[in-house]
Design a protein around this motif. Structure first.
Motif, PDB file in Angstrom:
ATOM      1  N   LEU A 194       0.826  -1.209   0.000  1.00 40.30           N
ATOM      2  CA  LEU A 194       0.000   0.000   0.000  1.00 40.30           C
ATOM      3  C   LEU A 194       0.861   1.261   0.000  1.00 40.30           C
ATOM      4  CD1 LEU A 194      -2.774  -1.068   2.545  1.00 40.30           C
ATOM      5  CD2 LEU A 194      -2.925  -0.988   0.048  1.00 40.30           C
ATOM      6  N   PHE A 195       2.034   1.191   0.631  1.00 45.55           N
ATOM      7  CA  PHE A 195       2.957   2.319   0.624  1.00 45.55           C
ATOM      8  C   PHE A 195       3.402   2.646  -0.802  1.00 45.55           C
ATOM      9  CE2 PHE A 195       7.551   3.432   0.602  1.00 45.55           C
ATOM     10  CZ  PHE A 195       7.444   4.723   1.081  1.00 45.55           C
ATOM     11  N   LEU A 196       3.728   1.622  -1.586  1.00 42.25           N
ATOM     12  CA  LEU A 196       4.126   1.851  -2.973  1.00 42.25           C
ATOM     13  C   LEU A 196       2.982   2.435  -3.786  1.00 42.25           C
ATOM     14  CD1 LEU A 196       6.225  -1.376  -3.653  1.00 42.25           C
ATOM     15  CD2 LEU A 196       7.073   0.956  -3.348  1.00 42.25           C
ATOM     16  N   LEU A 197       1.764   1.962  -3.530  1.00 42.28           N
ATOM     17  CA  LEU A 197       0.604   2.517  -4.235  1.00 42.28           C
ATOM     18  C   LEU A 197       0.403   3.983  -3.852  1.00 42.28           C
ATOM     19  CD1 LEU A 197      -1.965  -0.424  -3.987  1.00 42.28           C
ATOM     20  CD2 LEU A 197      -0.679   0.323  -6.001  1.00 42.28           C
ATOM     21  N   ALA A 198       0.620   4.289  -2.563  1.00 46.18           N
ATOM     22  CA  ALA A 198       0.463   5.681  -2.122  1.00 46.18           C
ATOM     23  C   ALA A 198       1.497   6.593  -2.771  1.00 46.18           C
ATOM     24  CB  ALA A 198       0.571   5.746  -0.600  1.00 46.18           C
ATOM     25  N   LEU A 199       2.736   6.129  -2.896  1.00 42.49           N
ATOM     26  CA  LEU A 199       3.764   6.932  -3.560  1.00 42.49           C
ATOM     27  C   LEU A 199       3.418   7.158  -5.032  1.00 42.49           C
ATOM     28  CD1 LEU A 199       7.169   5.599  -2.153  1.00 42.49           C
ATOM     29  CD2 LEU A 199       5.935   7.689  -1.538  1.00 42.49           C
ATOM     30  N   LYS A 200       2.910   6.112  -5.677  1.00 38.39           N
ATOM     31  CA  LYS A 200       2.529   6.248  -7.081  1.00 38.39           C
ATOM     32  C   LYS A 200       1.393   7.253  -7.235  1.00 38.39           C
ATOM     33  CE  LYS A 200       1.089   3.515 -11.099  1.00 38.39           C
ATOM     34  NZ  LYS A 200       0.752   2.147 -11.598  1.00 38.39           N
ATOM     35  N   ALA A 201       0.461   7.227  -6.290  1.00 37.20           N
ATOM     36  CA  ALA A 201      -0.666   8.159  -6.352  1.00 37.20           C
ATOM     37  C   ALA A 201      -0.208   9.600  -6.130  1.00 37.20           C
ATOM     38  CB  ALA A 201      -1.714   7.773  -5.313  1.00 37.20           C
ATOM     39  N   GLU A 202       0.824   9.792  -5.297  1.00 35.04           N
ATOM     40  CA  GLU A 202       1.336  11.147  -5.071  1.00 35.04           C
ATOM     41  C   GLU A 202       1.925  11.745  -6.342  1.00 35.04           C
ATOM     42  OE1 GLU A 202       4.071  11.053  -1.873  1.00 35.04           O
ATOM     43  OE2 GLU A 202       2.559  10.689  -0.323  1.00 35.04           O
ATOM     44  N   ARG A 204       0.882  10.988  -9.368  1.00 33.93           N
ATOM     45  CA  ARG A 204      -0.211  11.180 -10.338  1.00 33.93           C
ATOM     46  C   ARG A 204      -1.479  11.468  -9.550  1.00 33.93           C
ATOM     47  NH1 ARG A 204      -0.066   6.162 -14.385  1.00 33.93           N
ATOM     48  NH2 ARG A 204      -1.512   7.558 -15.510  1.00 33.93           N
ATOM     49  N   PRO A 205      -1.602  12.699  -9.016  1.00 31.48           N
ATOM     50  CA  PRO A 205      -2.675  13.018  -8.059  1.00 31.48           C
ATOM     51  C   PRO A 205      -4.079  13.074  -8.646  1.00 31.48           C
ATOM     52  CG  PRO A 205      -1.430  14.983  -8.612  1.00 31.48           C
ATOM     53  CD  PRO A 205      -0.707  13.833  -9.257  1.00 31.48           C
ATOM     54  N   THR A 207      -5.497  10.822 -10.779  1.00 33.84           N
ATOM     55  CA  THR A 207      -5.957   9.535 -11.284  1.00 33.84           C
ATOM     56  C   THR A 207      -6.968   8.911 -10.320  1.00 33.84           C
ATOM     57  OG1 THR A 207      -4.145   8.370 -10.198  1.00 33.84           O
ATOM     58  CG2 THR A 207      -3.756   9.164 -12.445  1.00 33.84           C
ATOM     59  N   ARG A 208      -7.635   7.873 -10.803  1.00 32.70           N
ATOM     60  CA  ARG A 208      -8.595   7.158  -9.961  1.00 32.70           C
ATOM     61  C   ARG A 208      -7.880   6.505  -8.775  1.00 32.70           C
ATOM     62  NH1 ARG A 208     -12.546   3.098 -12.951  1.00 32.70           N
ATOM     63  NH2 ARG A 208     -13.061   5.122 -13.896  1.00 32.70           N
ATOM     64  N   LEU A 209      -6.655   6.007  -9.013  1.00 32.58           N
ATOM     65  CA  LEU A 209      -5.882   5.424  -7.925  1.00 32.58           C
ATOM     66  C   LEU A 209      -5.637   6.433  -6.826  1.00 32.58           C
ATOM     67  CD1 LEU A 209      -4.108   3.188  -6.673  1.00 32.58           C
ATOM     68  CD2 LEU A 209      -2.208   4.055  -8.068  1.00 32.58           C
ATOM     69  N   ALA A 210      -5.323   7.681  -7.224  1.00 36.62           N
ATOM     70  CA  ALA A 210      -5.058   8.719  -6.221  1.00 36.62           C
ATOM     71  C   ALA A 210      -6.292   8.985  -5.376  1.00 36.62           C
ATOM     72  CB  ALA A 210      -4.593   9.997  -6.912  1.00 36.62           C
ATOM     73  N   ARG A 211      -7.469   8.986  -5.997  1.00 34.91           N
ATOM     74  CA  ARG A 211      -8.704   9.225  -5.240  1.00 34.91           C
ATOM     75  C   ARG A 211      -8.963   8.105  -4.240  1.00 34.91           C
ATOM     76  NH1 ARG A 211     -10.361  11.079 -10.388  1.00 34.91           N
ATOM     77  NH2 ARG A 211     -11.396   9.110 -10.866  1.00 34.91           N
ATOM     78  N   LEU A 212      -8.593   6.886  -4.604  1.00 32.52           N
ATOM     79  CA  LEU A 212      -8.753   5.774  -3.667  1.00 32.52           C
ATOM     80  C   LEU A 212      -7.730   5.853  -2.536  1.00 32.52           C
ATOM     81  CD1 LEU A 212      -9.383   2.769  -6.096  1.00 32.52           C
ATOM     82  CD2 LEU A 212     -11.047   3.860  -4.586  1.00 32.52           C
ATOM     83  N   VAL A 213      -6.494   6.178  -2.887  1.00 33.68           N
ATOM     84  CA  VAL A 213      -5.418   6.216  -1.897  1.00 33.68           C
ATOM     85  C   VAL A 213      -5.632   7.325  -0.880  1.00 33.68           C
ATOM     86  CG1 VAL A 213      -2.933   6.667  -1.629  1.00 33.68           C
ATOM     87  CG2 VAL A 213      -3.735   5.080  -3.386  1.00 33.68           C
ATOM     88  N   GLN A 214      -6.367   8.376  -1.255  1.00 30.85           N
ATOM     89  CA  GLN A 214      -6.634   9.456  -0.317  1.00 30.85           C
ATOM     90  C   GLN A 214      -7.386   8.985   0.916  1.00 30.85           C
ATOM     91  OE1 GLN A 214      -8.656  12.335  -2.792  1.00 30.85           O
ATOM     92  NE2 GLN A 214      -6.789  13.502  -3.160  1.00 30.85           N
ATOM     93  N   ARG A 215      -8.051   7.840   0.806  1.00 31.09           N
ATOM     94  CA  ARG A 215      -8.767   7.284   1.948  1.00 31.09           C
ATOM     95  C   ARG A 215      -7.848   6.494   2.889  1.00 31.09           C
ATOM     96  NH1 ARG A 215     -12.517   6.948  -2.335  1.00 31.09           N
ATOM     97  NH2 ARG A 215     -14.594   7.745  -1.781  1.00 31.09           N
ATOM     98  N   LEU A 216      -6.640   6.217   2.433  1.00 31.59           N
ATOM     99  CA  LEU A 216      -5.679   5.472   3.237  1.00 31.59           C
ATOM    100  C   LEU A 216      -4.895   6.401   4.153  1.00 31.59           C
ATOM    101  CD1 LEU A 216      -4.183   3.065   0.546  1.00 31.59           C
ATOM    102  CD2 LEU A 216      -5.761   2.455   2.372  1.00 31.59           C
TER     103      LEU A 216
END
Length: 321
Positions: A194-202, A204-205, A207-216
């Motif tokens: 999840l940490f790697l996904l959060a870095l990826k979302a940062e 590309r703020p 993207t759909r992934l970023a919107r999901l990661v904001q809840r983490l």
């Protein structure tokens, strides 16, 4: 000693019930994750009245409504309650299996995976107890359910005495230490992923992934969680390897023989040592260290499934029918 078939059946029923309740808990945690509101604005300041009641700062003299518990928080609390019930059923299935066979219930892969998953859930209840980290259960329970499904289907073995090679007092000592460390490594592996996904979302703020990661939780909090759980599990895993070597000397007359199980266990230990070293080294602390941690967990799973089920060696005690 004869097997108590009644207790063995109750053990299987308790295992099946635990799986169903874990699944219900996962549904509640996923619902909590979906209901989490991402706050982009600061809350309206609230002042205190002379009498001690809350007064809205933008409307002097008006008593503010006490904040209601959010739907996500209620769902999360329900999920924790259901999760505790599932863990009790889970532990109950292991206790009943042990009583049915008159031995410690980790003599084959079905029992080992069951114990490891129970430890992983218990570790999660300890390290994810804060509400800010509770949403991680929506992800942490997925590998637990997958492993339990595999254990209850592919790896399932009828209650029976262990093979003579495992009839030793070292069995509960060695296997319990390894299963505890493996269960905690499960939490660590999920946190690093999840940490790697959060870095990826940062990066590309929008993207759909970023919107999901904001809840983490914050990416750094995930990294700290992975590091702290690995710090706890790493010496335990090393102790398990050492205890296994001592048992090997008593059983086979040598401490180390580069058996496939021994070799991959050592490789996994080295990978986790490399993770802890990378985590303390500038330039390796974030992405590279997280990938190393995930590689360690993959090596642990490879050692559990591939080595036990495919490769022939002195540790081939899967107990598969």
């Amino acid at each position: 000693m004869p097997i108590d078939e009644t207790l063995a059946r109750y053990s299987d029923l308790s295992f099946e019930a635990a799986f169903a309740v874990y699944l219900l808990a996962l549904v509640l945690f996923v619902a909590e994750f979906a209901a989490v509101r991402v706050r982009r604005t600061a809350p309206v300041p609230v002042a205190a009245s002379p009498s001690g009641s809350a007064v809205s700062a933008d409307a002097p003299g008006r008593i503010a409504e006490p904040p209601r518990r959010e739907v996500s928080d209620r769902l999360g609390r329900m999920g924790i309650s259901v999760l505790v019930v599932a863990l009790i059923l889970h532990i109950g299935s292991m206790v009943l299996r042990g009583l049915a066979t008159s031995r410690f219930p980790w003599g084959n892969m079905y029992e080992f995976v069951t114990v490891t998953c129970a430890v992983g859930v218990l570790a999660g209840l300890i390290v994810l107890r804060r509400p800010a980290l509770r949403v991680l259960w929506a992800f942490a329970l997925i590998p637990v359910l997958i492993l339990l499904f595999i254990a209850g289907t592919v790896l399932y073995a009828d209650a029976a005495p262990v093979v003579p090679a495992l009839q030793s007092f070292w069995l509960p000592i060695h296997v319990s230490v390894v299963s505890v460390s493996s269960g905690v490594f499960l939490v660590s592996g999920v946190a690093s992923t999840l940490f790697l996904l959060a870095l990826k979302a940062e990066k590309r703020p929008h993207t759909r992934l970023a919107r999901l990661v904001q809840r983490l939780p914050d990416a750094r909090a995930l990294d700290r969680l992975a590091y702290r759980t690995t710090i706890f599990a790493f010496p335990l895993f090393g102790a398990g390897v050492v205890l296994g070597a001592i048992w090997a000397e008593a059983a086979w007359g040598r401490f180390w023989g580069w058996d496939p199980k021994e070799t991959v266990s050592f490789i996994a230990w080295v990978i986790y040592a490399a993770y802890l070293h990378a985590r303390a080294t500038a330039g390796w602390r974030e992405t590279r260290a997280a990938w190393i941690n995930i590689a360690g967990f993959v090596a642990t799973l490879f050692n559990l499934f591939v080595i036990n089920m495919v490769v022939s060696g002195l540790h081939s005690y899967a107990g598969l029918n």
